[in-house]
Design a protein around this motif. Structure first.
Motif, PDB file in Angstrom:
ATOM      1  N   MET A  97      43.236  35.871  44.116  1.00  0.00           N
ATOM      2  CA  MET A  97      44.143  36.494  45.081  1.00  0.00           C
ATOM      3  C   MET A  97      45.252  37.162  44.291  1.00  0.00           C
ATOM      4  SD  MET A  97      45.340  37.345  47.980  1.00  0.00           S
ATOM      5  CE  MET A  97      44.148  36.578  49.065  1.00  0.00           C
ATOM      6  N   THR A 112      48.390  42.163  47.527  1.00  0.00           N
ATOM      7  CA  THR A 112      48.289  41.920  48.955  1.00  0.00           C
ATOM      8  C   THR A 112      48.940  43.039  49.744  1.00  0.00           C
ATOM      9  OG1 THR A 112      50.212  40.464  48.779  1.00  0.00           O
ATOM     10  CG2 THR A 112      48.074  39.442  48.632  1.00  0.00           C
ATOM     11  N   CYS A 166      50.915  34.919  50.665  1.00  0.00           N
ATOM     12  CA  CYS A 166      50.492  35.289  49.312  1.00  0.00           C
ATOM     13  C   CYS A 166      51.449  36.303  48.694  1.00  0.00           C
ATOM     14  CB  CYS A 166      49.070  35.842  49.333  1.00  0.00           C
ATOM     15  SG  CYS A 166      47.794  34.610  49.695  1.00  0.00           S
ATOM     16  N   TYR A 198      52.898  36.606  44.669  1.00  0.00           N
ATOM     17  CA  TYR A 198      52.356  37.599  43.744  1.00  0.00           C
ATOM     18  C   TYR A 198      52.979  38.975  43.987  1.00  0.00           C
ATOM     19  CZ  TYR A 198      48.526  34.837  41.794  1.00  0.00           C
ATOM     20  OH  TYR A 198      47.784  33.912  41.100  1.00  0.00           O
ATOM     21  N   TYR A 213      49.628  31.706  40.057  1.00  0.00           N
ATOM     22  CA  TYR A 213      48.412  31.218  40.727  1.00  0.00           C
ATOM     23  C   TYR A 213      48.525  29.739  41.050  1.00  0.00           C
ATOM     24  CZ  TYR A 213      43.394  30.816  41.714  1.00  0.00           C
ATOM     25  OH  TYR A 213      42.181  30.596  42.311  1.00  0.00           O
ATOM     26  N   LEU A 263      50.739  29.315  44.021  1.00  0.00           N
ATOM     27  CA  LEU A 263      50.039  29.719  45.238  1.00  0.00           C
ATOM     28  C   LEU A 263      49.072  28.636  45.700  1.00  0.00           C
ATOM     29  CD1 LEU A 263      49.265  31.898  47.339  1.00  0.00           C
ATOM     30  CD2 LEU A 263      47.567  32.714  45.689  1.00  0.00           C
ATOM     31  N   GLY A 318      44.595  41.575  48.731  1.00  0.00           N
ATOM     32  CA  GLY A 318      44.028  40.398  48.081  1.00  0.00           C
ATOM     33  C   GLY A 318      43.353  40.687  46.768  1.00  0.00           C
TER      34      GLY A 318
END
Length: 306
Positions: free
Chosen positions: A2, A5, A25, A29, A45, A48, A204
């Motif tokens: 991911m 976004t 998300c 990020y 990551y 998340l 994503g």
């Protein structure tokens, strides 16, 4: 994986649950995350994954051990099959660990009523191809050598590894791999047509992200284990369940692989999640579409393991 976004323009789903997933998300990020240092990517990551963590099913136990490389072994309270599930995590071969997919693996093991082994394979760029497939194949050979029947499972980069392991096991004449479950897998598509073009700016994961992960792994461009769509012959592979997300540049990889498997007589089921984006597994407790997709994945694993 991911990564990029809502901050990038592109086609977007409409389901409220998956839109909320994407919003969360975005808090972890930036749009240009792949330009950050590797350790920063891993830190983002990990954060998340922790945000979407879930309590483990009651009665399920797990332990870490060495089985060629570090693995995590899950055992649900009720076992309904002796088949072992081998899970290979996603993350573009760059991020991810035993912890990143901990709850996902536990829930799959619980639903299938099967023991599950998750592999902590080495990551790029510190370890280039074929380190990742060799680590996973080493674990697979040990499990098969113990007399186990195995269902291979992987998401994204892990789906790539699972498909490659099925090819390696067939080519080396290793019996016992009874199924492969490929969840929005990266299988070596051309990056310039079909969903790679239509979903180039999907939330994503973008086509540019896919190109980045391929470049950092440095797998030979003509190697079928690294790019299973390049395999000359898919006959004799185990039955497959492939699930793809509509809003994902990798979507057509799954479609093309399923078509090729069918043409040579391999049993295959393919499901497209019409409102899903890449990495939707993490949205399974907040999106109805992801919840249904995850249930379908678990049911397919249970069937293949029976």
């Amino acid at each position: 994986m991911m990564m990029n976004t809502a901050s990038k323009p592109g086609p977007r789903p409409e389901e409220s649950g998956i839109l909320e997933f994407l919003r969360i998300c975005d808090d972890f990020y930036p749009a240009d995350a792949v330009n950050a240092p590797i350790q920063q990517q891993r830190d983002w990551y990990d954060a998340l994954c922790a945000r979407f963590d879930q309590p483990l099913p009651q009665g399920l136990t797990f332990r870490d051990e060495m089985l060629f490389v570090p693995v995590r072994h899950y055992r649900p309270a009720k076992i309904g099959t002796e088949t072992v599930l081998l899970y290979l995590h996603g993350g573009g071969f760059v991020v991810g660990s035993l912890d990143s997919h901990h709850a996902i693996c536990a829930e799959i093991a619980e639903h299938a009523g099967a023991e599950l082994v998750a592999v902590d394979y080495r990551l790029a760029p510190e370890h280039l191809w074929p380190a990742q497939t060799d680590d996973c194949f080493g674990v697979l050979k040990q499990l098969l050598g113990q007399g186990n029947r195995i269902v291979l499972i992987g998401d994204s980069a892990g789906g790539n590894l699972a498909a490659g392991l099925a090819l390696r096991a067939r080519d080396e004449g290793l019996p016992g791999v009874v199924g492969q479950v490929l969840i929005y897998p990266s299988l070596g598509g051309d990056l310039v047509s079909g969903s790679y073009l239509e979903m180039a700016q999907a939330p994503g994961l973008t086509t540019a992200d896919v190109a980045y992960y391929r470049a950092i792994l440095k797998a030979p461009s003509d190697e079928p284990v690294a790019h299973p769509l390049l395999a000359h012959d898919l006959a004799g592979l185990p039955p497959a369940y492939i699930t793809v997300a509509h809003f994902d540049p990798l979507r057509d990889d799954g479609y093309l692989y399923a078509q090729r498997l069918k043409r040579v007589g391999v049993e295959v089921s393919l499901r497209e999640e019409p409102q899903m984006v890449h990495a939707w597994l993490r949205a399974r407790h907040m999106s109805q579409g992801a919840r249904e997709g995850f249930h379908a994945v678990c049911e397919a694993i249970k069937r293949l393991a029976t």
